[in-house]
Design an enzyme around this catalytic site. Structure first.
Site, PDB file in Angstrom:
ATOM      1  N   SER A  14      11.941 -88.790   6.427  1.00 15.53           N
ATOM      2  CA  SER A  14      12.312 -89.861   7.514  1.00 15.53           C
ATOM      3  C   SER A  14      11.304 -90.603   8.279  1.00 15.53           C
ATOM      4  O   SER A  14      10.112 -89.956   8.096  1.00 15.53           O
ATOM      5  CB  SER A  14      13.008 -89.152   8.452  1.00 15.53           C
ATOM      6  N   PRO A  15      11.344 -91.769   8.510  1.00 13.02           N
ATOM      7  CA  PRO A  15      10.159 -92.711   8.989  1.00 13.02           C
ATOM      8  C   PRO A  15       9.666 -91.768  10.439  1.00 13.02           C
ATOM      9  O   PRO A  15      10.524 -91.492  11.065  1.00 13.02           O
ATOM     10  CB  PRO A  15      10.718 -93.976   9.484  1.00 13.02           C
ATOM     11  N   ALA A  24       7.348 -96.558  11.069  1.00  9.11           N
ATOM     12  CA  ALA A  24       7.748 -98.068  11.552  1.00  9.11           C
ATOM     13  C   ALA A  24       6.356 -98.567  11.394  1.00  9.11           C
ATOM     14  O   ALA A  24       5.291 -98.089  12.045  1.00  9.11           O
ATOM     15  CB  ALA A  24       8.328 -98.087  12.937  1.00  9.11           C
ATOM     16  N   GLN A  26       8.922 -98.951   5.992  1.00  7.95           N
ATOM     17  CA  GLN A  26       9.678 -99.298   7.404  1.00  7.95           C
ATOM     18  C   GLN A  26       9.166-100.473   7.989  1.00  7.95           C
ATOM     19  O   GLN A  26       8.109-100.144   8.597  1.00  7.95           O
ATOM     20  CB  GLN A  26      10.199 -98.132   8.400  1.00  7.95           C
ATOM     21  N   TYR A  45      14.644-101.122  19.715  1.00  8.98           N
ATOM     22  CA  TYR A  45      13.544-101.992  19.722  1.00  8.98           C
ATOM     23  C   TYR A  45      13.947-103.612  19.383  1.00  8.98           C
ATOM     24  O   TYR A  45      15.306-103.645  19.794  1.00  8.98           O
ATOM     25  CB  TYR A  45      12.729-101.550  18.367  1.00  8.98           C
ATOM     26  N   ARG A  59      18.174 -99.741   9.004  1.00  5.24           N
ATOM     27  CA  ARG A  59      18.392 -98.457   9.809  1.00  5.24           C
ATOM     28  C   ARG A  59      19.229 -98.967  11.208  1.00  5.24           C
ATOM     29  O   ARG A  59      18.467 -99.898  11.879  1.00  5.24           O
ATOM     30  CB  ARG A  59      16.873 -97.771  10.246  1.00  5.24           C
ATOM     31  N   GLY A 106      13.520 -85.383   9.355  1.00  5.91           N
ATOM     32  CA  GLY A 106      12.370 -85.690   9.837  1.00  5.91           C
ATOM     33  C   GLY A 106      11.217 -84.480  10.272  1.00  5.91           C
ATOM     34  O   GLY A 106      10.350 -84.169   9.670  1.00  5.91           O
ATOM     35  N   ARG A 107      11.632 -84.010  11.334  1.00  6.00           N
ATOM     36  CA  ARG A 107      10.946 -82.753  11.986  1.00  6.00           C
ATOM     37  C   ARG A 107      10.769 -81.833  10.856  1.00  6.00           C
ATOM     38  O   ARG A 107       9.536 -81.002  10.716  1.00  6.00           O
ATOM     39  CB  ARG A 107      11.271 -82.296  13.150  1.00  6.00           C
TER      40      ARG A 107
HETATM   41  C1  FMN Z   1       7.203 -87.848  15.809  1.00  4.78           C
HETATM   42  C2  FMN Z   1       8.533 -88.826  15.323  1.00  4.78           C
HETATM   43  C3  FMN Z   1       8.394 -89.987  15.080  1.00  4.78           C
HETATM   44  C4  FMN Z   1       9.365 -90.902  14.662  1.00  4.78           C
HETATM   45  N1  FMN Z   1       9.011 -92.277  14.383  1.00  4.78           N
HETATM   46  C5  FMN Z   1      10.081 -92.825  13.788  1.00  4.78           C
HETATM   47  C6  FMN Z   1      10.038 -94.097  13.278  1.00  4.78           C
HETATM   48  O1  FMN Z   1       8.784 -94.639  13.277  1.00  4.78           O
HETATM   49  N2  FMN Z   1      10.865 -94.737  12.744  1.00  4.78           N
HETATM   50  C7  FMN Z   1      12.194 -94.285  12.918  1.00  4.78           C
HETATM   51  O2  FMN Z   1      13.143 -95.103  12.633  1.00  4.78           O
HETATM   52  N3  FMN Z   1      12.494 -93.230  13.265  1.00  4.78           N
HETATM   53  C8  FMN Z   1      11.549 -92.377  13.805  1.00  4.78           C
HETATM   54  N4  FMN Z   1      11.735 -91.034  14.334  1.00  4.78           N
HETATM   55  C9  FMN Z   1      13.071 -90.600  14.225  1.00  4.78           C
HETATM   56  C10 FMN Z   1      13.030 -89.945  12.822  1.00  4.78           C
HETATM   57  O3  FMN Z   1      13.032 -90.658  11.784  1.00  4.78           O
HETATM   58  C11 FMN Z   1      14.538 -88.970  12.746  1.00  4.78           C
HETATM   59  O4  FMN Z   1      15.491 -90.000  12.663  1.00  4.78           O
HETATM   60  C12 FMN Z   1      14.661 -88.265  13.823  1.00  4.78           C
HETATM   61  O5  FMN Z   1      13.530 -87.330  13.821  1.00  4.78           O
HETATM   62  C13 FMN Z   1      16.011 -87.362  13.501  1.00  4.78           C
HETATM   63  O6  FMN Z   1      15.746 -86.371  12.171  1.00  4.78           O
HETATM   64  P1  FMN Z   1      15.270 -84.893  12.524  1.00  4.78           P
HETATM   65  O7  FMN Z   1      16.167 -84.108  13.159  1.00  4.78           O
HETATM   66  O8  FMN Z   1      15.194 -84.611  10.940  1.00  4.78           O
HETATM   67  O9  FMN Z   1      13.748 -84.810  12.924  1.00  4.78           O
HETATM   68  C14 FMN Z   1      10.703 -90.004  14.420  1.00  4.78           C
HETATM   69  C15 FMN Z   1      10.964 -88.953  14.881  1.00  4.78           C
HETATM   70  C16 FMN Z   1       9.502 -87.967  15.360  1.00  4.78           C
HETATM   71  C17 FMN Z   1      10.074 -86.690  15.402  1.00  4.78           C
END
Ligand code: FMN
Ligand code: FAD
Length: 761
Positions: free
Chosen positions: A409-410, A444, A487, A564, A612, A705-706
């Protein structure tokens, strides 16, 4: 100790048994408003699992219940002329009257006093008792009287159902779906006696209205249902409950939740505290498990107050897991029409996993052949001729073929200098590509310095940035089979913030948004965008798309989520414009769609473009999952290939309800209502979850993501855990693969499964 139990349903009676059994010196009195032999409903069903806790709590009751049970293992789903059978579930049914009779006799034998035809609802009636157990069911008068203390929420389901019976023995838990000119009718049925089964017929409000069922007498309703399901009933009649209390009418399921479960010396248990939709068959189990937990806490604490506090702390999180699963299931049944576009086998799998509680592997344990047939289906749909885990099937979008369904994930890393991705980004993104994910999304990235969230964000507005991205893209293409997507976004009202973890006084620059509303109280106020600013940002993003193509990216994603710039237009909470860009959803979407269309035109036709969105603002007056369907449809019409379904972060007032895979239902809804590919994201962390989501057709891709920050090799490790060896590891790591696979086998105590690896190695 003097204990009053209000209500002689399963919760009240079972608690009275356990309380007396533990200490015969306790005076336990049960008060029930109805006569002894009048009960609502026909049969109840327990899973084998539920019986274990009953056995441990009171062997005698357990043994009597078990002796009266009828057992079966299968679930039959009838859909579009096919029967889909899934085995190995382990159910037991008993008539509600028989269950209550067993509990009543046991309670009396233990010295519990039961007063029938005694309605209790006023505090004066329970004066003098040390503990008052309110087991007075879904319409609990006690809960209503102390609503301020219990803080209940209640909502009615969108469907209506009627609870009937038939003198026909069914040998499986039966679901039957019938499409009529009025809409879909669903039958839920299970055996509860040698020659009798409970039958619940459920319809949406709309179908109920269309069919004119509101004007039917009970006899007419019964005749209607008998005719509709005549083949399933094999000509046997349907019978309405002679105790005409609500069950012979079409009613709506009432979803009850209480923040607080105790007040003074009063405690809520069973349906009085929470309800679980009948499709998971867990209401009675929950009620009896509440009784077990409460009895234990009363035994362990000498003070009633601390016993009740401990009871809530112990029991509430456990009960809520089942309640949430039941809610997911209820929503599944409320939306049969949405799932009806799936093939019969996938439809059945979607139903079985619809509570998000039963996953792919637990279904496999119950019925390996069924799961193998689902895996074959998903493989065939993806053009693969072998049975492989759903997450490892390829997915084609335009000319791009992703090797599997796992996406990084981004995630913003705030580590760029002047917008240029540096050594950290090379290592970070390449590690995750080598780790097996099919698609790696960049964080992003912005088309101008003023469009960034922080001065540490990556950009693609100049050649230095483009070349740095090109290096990463080339590296990933050369060294892994992963694809890489960029992204692109604009921070809007959430821009010019300090880099997380750094000193608060970061660089500042003027902000843009749909309206002049700071994101946080006390935050910087953005300027409401005027037309010249809109043109400028559009031009910047189109130039960024051209650079992205030159850098070799496989796909681009427009970031329209999380508050955003483009999200600030879409959410009514942040868009208060009076012009053609504000007001209706069509107006609020106008600018984001204009941006999307301009970017799409600059992006090669054979490469995909994602969007998204925040599918739920989680705030009063904000966008809802229903709006998200319209938002997704608008982007689809503008040429989007996939909707990346996130939620929230659009307002500081949001109150999201987190949980495992909590955003996946939104992805499911969009995919199956709009008929567009979706990517699910949010608290998806286990391979089993990814397999279930893909196999059920809830989403086409899963973004993690995480979990990917914690483990760059998440996908390779998932393959090893599933015993799937066909995924290539980087050649240089091959020796580690064997060791890792045998470690997994060692720790799980199992040999790696060979189901996916026949004819290989
Ligand atoms: C450190 C961090 C940075 C993130 N930056 C972005 C981002 O740049 N663009 C975006 O759309 N979502 C961003 N997210 C959200 C993640 O893409 C994802 O939707 C969110 O962490 C939930 O997924 P997870 O439970 O697998 O972590 C970010 C999340 C984390 C933890
Ligand atoms: C259609 C349908 C199908 C279901 N199928 C299943 C199933 O298969 N498996 C399952 O486990 N669960 C099932 N349930 C749920 C199950 O019936 C309940 O969750 C369960 O009965 C809850 O037990 P309880 O003791 O908390 O409440 P109840 O069983 O409702 O008992 C409450 C009792 O309190 C009495 N009462 C209420 N007010 C007062 C008062 N003021 N004074 C004195 N007495 C009072 C009532 O008369 C009642 O006897 C189903 C429910 C429905 C509607």
């Amino acid at each position: 100790m003097k204990i009053a139990c209000l209500g002689a349903g399963p919760a009240g009676l079972y608690f009275s048994i356990l309380a007396r059994q533990a200490d015969p010196s306790r005076q336990v009195e049960v008060f029930e408003r109805f006569p002894q032999d009048e009960t609502v409903g026909w049969g109840v069903v327990f899973s084998d699992q539920a019986l274990t806790s009953l056995r441990d709590a009171d062997r005698k009751t357990h043994d009597e219940i078990v002796a009266a049970f009828c057992h079966w293992d299968d679930i039959d789903i009838f859909f579009r002329g096919q029967r889909l059978r899934s085995r190995g579930h382990g159910f037991a049914g008993i008539s509600r009257a028989k269950l209550l009779d067993i509990l009543r006799r046991r309670a009396k034998a233990l010295g519990v006093h039961i007063a029938y035809e005694t309605t209790i609802s006023k505090p004066s009636q329970w004066q003098g008792f040390d503990l008052v157990v309110a087991a007075d069911g879904v319409h609990s008068a006690v809960r209503k009287r102390y609503a301020e203390a219990f803080r209940p929420t209640s909502s009615a389901g969108r469907c209506r159902f009627i609870w009937l019976s038939t003198p026909r023995r069914l040998d499986a838990f039966t679901f039957d779906f019938r499409e009529t000119t009025f809409g879909w009718f669903t039958l839920h049925a299970y055996r509860y006696d040698e020659e009798a089964s409970t039958v619940i017929v459920e319809v949406s409000e709309e179908t109920w209205q269309n069919a004119g069922l509101y004007s039917f007498t009970t006899a007419q309703t019964v005749a209607f249902c008998e005719k509709l399901f005549a083949d399933r009933l094999q000509g046997r009649p349907l019978i309405a409950n002679p105790c005409h209390r609500s069950t012979s009418e079409w009613v709506k399921f009432e979803h009850i939740c209480c923040e607080q479960w105790h007040h003074d010396n009063i405690v809520l248990i069973g349906d009085a505290a929470h309800t679980a939709h009948f499709s998971v068959g867990s209401g009675t189990r929950l009620a009896m498990e509440d009784a077990i937990a409460l009895a234990r806490c009363i035994d362990e604490h000498s003070q009633v107050g601390s016993a009740l506090a401990h009871y809530q702390a112990l029991r509430q999180p456990e009960a809520m897991k089942l309640v949430n699963a039941a809610r997911n299931r209820m929503e599944w049944f409320e939306n049969v029409a949405r799932h009806a576009r799936l093939s019969p086998l996938q439809f059945s799998y979607s139903l079985l996993t619809g509570s998000q509680r039963i996953g792919h592997e637990s279904l496999r344990k119950r019925d390996p052949d069924y799961v193998a047939s689902v895996e074959r289906l998903v493989a065939v749909q993806s053009g693969v001729d072998k049975t492989i885990p759903p997450m490892f099937t390829p997915h084609r979008i335009r000319a791009l073929v992703l090797p599997n369904r796992v996406v990084v994930s981004p995630m913003a890393m705030y580590s760029a200098v002047d917008g240029v991705p540096g050594d950290f980004h090379v290592a970070h993104l390449a590690a995750r590509a080598l780790g097996g994910a099919g698609l790696v999304m960049t964080e992003a990235t912005y088309a101008s310095p003023e469009g960034r969230i922080t001065s540490g964000c990556t950009g693609i507005w100049n050649e230095a940035q483009r070349l740095a991205w090109q290096r990463i893209v080339t590296l990933i293409h050369a060294q892994s089979y992963a694809k890489i997507g960029l992204q692109l976004g604009h921070a809007g009202p959430k821009g010019a913030t300090p880099i997380p973890g750094r000193h608060a006084s970061g660089e500042k620059w003027p902000l843009l948004a749909a309206s002049e509303l700071p994101f946080d109280q006390g935050g910087q106020t953005p300027r409401a965008m005027a037309r010249d600013g809109m043109d400028l940002v559009r031009g910047q993003l189109v130039a960024a798309v051209t650079r992205a193509e030159q850098a070799g990216f496989d796909l681009i994603e427009l970031h329209c989520a999380h508050g955003y710039l483009f999200s600030s237009f879409i959410s009514p909470l942040t868009n208060q414009r009076g012009d053609e860009y504000g007001g209706s959803l069509d107006n609020r979407l106008r600018y984001p769609l204009e941006i999307f269309v301009a970017m799409r035109a600059a992006w090669p036709a054979n490469k995909p473009m994602f969007v998204r969105i925040s599918a739920h603002d989680w705030a009063v007056g904000g966008n809802t999952p229903e709006d998200a369907v319209a938002i997704a449809a608008a982007f689809q019409a503008a040429g989007a290939d996939l909707i990346d379904v996130s939620s929230g972060q659009t307002t500081a007032l949001a109150k999201p309800v987190y949980g495992r895979m909590y955003q996946t239902p939104f992805a499911d809804r969009i995919r199956n209502e709009v008929n567009i590919a979706t990517m699910a994201v949010g608290n998806i962390s286990a391979p089993d979850q990814v397999n279930s989501i893909i196999a059920a057709g809830r989403a086409d891709l899963c973004a993690l993501g995480r979990p990917h920050l914690a483990d760059p090799c998440w996908t390779l490790h998932a393959a090893a855990a599933l015993g799937y060896r066909r995924i290539p590891w980087p050649e240089q790591y091959e020796t580690a693969r064997k060791q890792y696979e045998s470690h997994i086998a060692y720790f799980t105590g199992e040999q790696l499964q060979s189901k996916y690896n026949q004819g290989h190695e």
